[in-house]
Write a protein that holds these residues in place. Structure first.
Motif, PDB file in Angstrom:
ATOM      1  N   ALA A  28      24.154  44.926  -8.940  1.00  0.00           N
ATOM      2  CA  ALA A  28      23.575  44.593 -10.253  1.00  0.00           C
ATOM      3  C   ALA A  28      23.205  45.856 -11.015  1.00  0.00           C
ATOM      4  O   ALA A  28      23.418  45.953 -12.228  1.00  0.00           O
TER       5      ALA A  28
ATOM      6  N   GLU B 271      24.946  46.811 -14.521  1.00  0.00           N
ATOM      7  CA  GLU B 271      24.047  46.964 -15.667  1.00  0.00           C
ATOM      8  C   GLU B 271      24.272  48.310 -16.361  1.00  0.00           C
ATOM      9  O   GLU B 271      24.390  48.395 -17.575  1.00  0.00           O
TER      10      GLU B 271
ATOM     11  N   GLU C 271      31.137  40.005 -11.092  1.00  0.00           N
ATOM     12  CA  GLU C 271      29.921  40.086 -11.901  1.00  0.00           C
ATOM     13  C   GLU C 271      30.142  40.992 -13.116  1.00  0.00           C
ATOM     14  O   GLU C 271      29.698  40.688 -14.224  1.00  0.00           O
TER      15      GLU C 271
ATOM     16  N   GLN D  32      32.107  38.985 -15.764  1.00  0.00           N
ATOM     17  CA  GLN D  32      31.281  37.965 -16.434  1.00  0.00           C
ATOM     18  C   GLN D  32      30.293  38.592 -17.394  1.00  0.00           C
ATOM     19  O   GLN D  32      30.145  38.175 -18.532  1.00  0.00           O
ATOM     20  N   ARG D  33      29.601  39.631 -16.895  1.00  0.00           N
ATOM     21  CA  ARG D  33      28.550  40.246 -17.702  1.00  0.00           C
ATOM     22  C   ARG D  33      29.140  40.963 -18.921  1.00  0.00           C
ATOM     23  O   ARG D  33      28.562  40.955 -19.993  1.00  0.00           O
TER      24      ARG D  33
ATOM     25  N   LYS E  85      30.080  38.366 -21.574  1.00  0.00           N
ATOM     26  CA  LYS E  85      28.878  37.895 -22.284  1.00  0.00           C
ATOM     27  C   LYS E  85      28.394  38.946 -23.269  1.00  0.00           C
ATOM     28  O   LYS E  85      28.103  38.651 -24.426  1.00  0.00           O
TER      29      LYS E  85
END
Ligand code: KG4
Ligand code: ZN
Length: 380
Positions: A289, A293, A322, A325-326, A329
């Motif tokens: 994560a 990020e 991830e 997807q992130r 978005k």
């Protein structure tokens, strides 16, 4: 213009790959021989072994790419090969073979930068879907085992050029995934397994602080260039994971996992899950994560600074669920389309090399037979 069939060859790291691509917009065949099993016991790529495996695989891989495409050596229009960056000995295998083919068949030879290949994997697949419109400026994040680079990609007539506006100061993001996986006995390469295990852990469980990159001329307005730079650094988080392991006495459980998994011929996700406690799953989820990020935040910082219209995210780490997807978005929130290659074309392959070679074929940007491998080749 008539259809152009380019045979691409890629051997920069630990995949021997060949592919046939039609006019930069249709993948006709794509063969990748992975050396993962060879390097797995060492937890990383061993350059000498990589060269030896490329030598073994190159002829059958190229022959299979041609036969899958219904082509022969004679029927392709040009040979494209990765010139760099990569492992010199590994690159040389593909280059020597491509040169021999070009000479013997009297076909043009095209030298391609591996990083340009990763960018063209996106273009190839978008064109294949019928999406020929591209709104510039385009910002491409190339994030792999060896690279974390941001490029502004430009096109003039047929030719592409690239301006690097960000890079890693130390480890690449994929390298951090691989090193953390090695430390935690989660196999090699680490990215795919950390990706899958992370969905079983709590990404907020462990807080990691990433190093902030300070530019040497940041306080000197006179020296500051108009062009902001956005750099990355991932060696700190790797040390952060190591410290967490030490302070939480995880070494013993890691050794137990290493031994248990060594007993299984081809351990699957369930085997890893059965050998990971909650603390380990939380740790990998938090690690992932944090990297995701940071990649997104810095890419968006650069995208805003350069008033970018389109984002590309490519390279092995772009296969991460991830991250995809992130990014989707975040792109939607910014009103900026984000394009990824499909998973098979995110990691190393030769279709991307054949696709990147097409504009060079059109502008007759051919390589002389005496060109050589460039391990540290820069993309411009
Ligand atoms: O592009 P690539 O195949 O080779 C280089 O040019 O480096 O990238 C390989 C890297 C490895 O570090 C691997 O762990 C990482 O991409 N990778 C991933 C995933 N799949 C591959 N990292 C995170 N999540 C994934 N699903
Ligand atoms: Zn790559």
């Amino acid at each position: 213009m008539a259809d152009t069939y380019i045979l691409g060859i890629e051997s920069s790291c630990d995949e021997t790959a060949a592919a046939v691509v039609r006019s930069g917009e249709k993948l006709v065949s794509n063969v990748v021989a992975s050396q993962i099993a060879v390097h797995q016991p060492y937890g990383g790529v061993v350059p000498e072994l990589a060269s030896r495996e490329h030598l073994r695989a190159i002829v059958p891989v190229v022959l299979k790419a041609l036969s899958d495409a219904g082509h022969t050596y004679q029927s392709v229009d040009a040979i494209a090969v990765t010139q760099g960056p990569g492992l010199a000995g590994a690159l040389l295998v593909g280059i020597s073979y491509a040169k021999a083919l070009s000479f013997a068949l009297d076909k043009p030879l095209i030298a391609v930068n591996h990083l340009e290949g990763h960018i063209h994997a996106v273009l190839l697949e978008e064109r294949q879907k019928g999406n020929h419109e591209l709104t510039f400026p385009v910002l491409a994040l190339v994030v792999s085992g060896g690279h974390t680079h941001l490029y502004l990609a430009k096109q003039k007539d047929e030719a592409w050029s690239y301006e690097n506006v960000g890079r890693t100061r130390d480890d690449a993001a994929g390298e951090a995934f691989d090193k953390v996986a090695k430390l935690l006995a989660l196999g090699y390469p680490g990215g795919p397994m950390i990706d899958r295990l992370s969905t079983h852990g709590d990404p907020k469980a462990v807080k990691f602080a990433l190093s902030q990159i300070k530019h040497p001329d940041r306080n000197d307005r006179g020296k500051q260039s108009d062009q902001p730079r956005v750099d990355f650094s991932y060696s700190g988080i790797k040390t952060g994971v190591l410290r967490y392991v030490e302070t939480h006495n995880m070494k013993e459980s890691i050794d137990t996992r290493r031994k248990a998994l060594a007993q299984i011929a081809k351990p699957k996700l369930e085997d890893y899950l059965a050998n990971c406690d909650k603390q380990t799953l939380d740790l990998v989820a938090s690690f992932q994560a944090c990297i995701v990020e940071d990649l997104i935040a810095k890419t968006l910082t650069a995208a805003r600074a350069y008033d970018v219209a389109t984002l590309f995210v490519t390279g092995g780490v772009a296969a991460n669920a991830e991250l995809r997807q992130r990014f989707e978005k975040a792109g939607a929130a910014e009103g900026m389309p984000v394009f990824f290659p499909s998973r098979p074309l995110s990691t190393d392959n030769a279709a991307m090399i054949a696709a990147a070679a097409y504009p060079k074929f059109i502008s007759r940007d051919f390589a002389a037979l005496d060109f050589s491998a460039e391990a540290g080749m820069v993309l411009k």
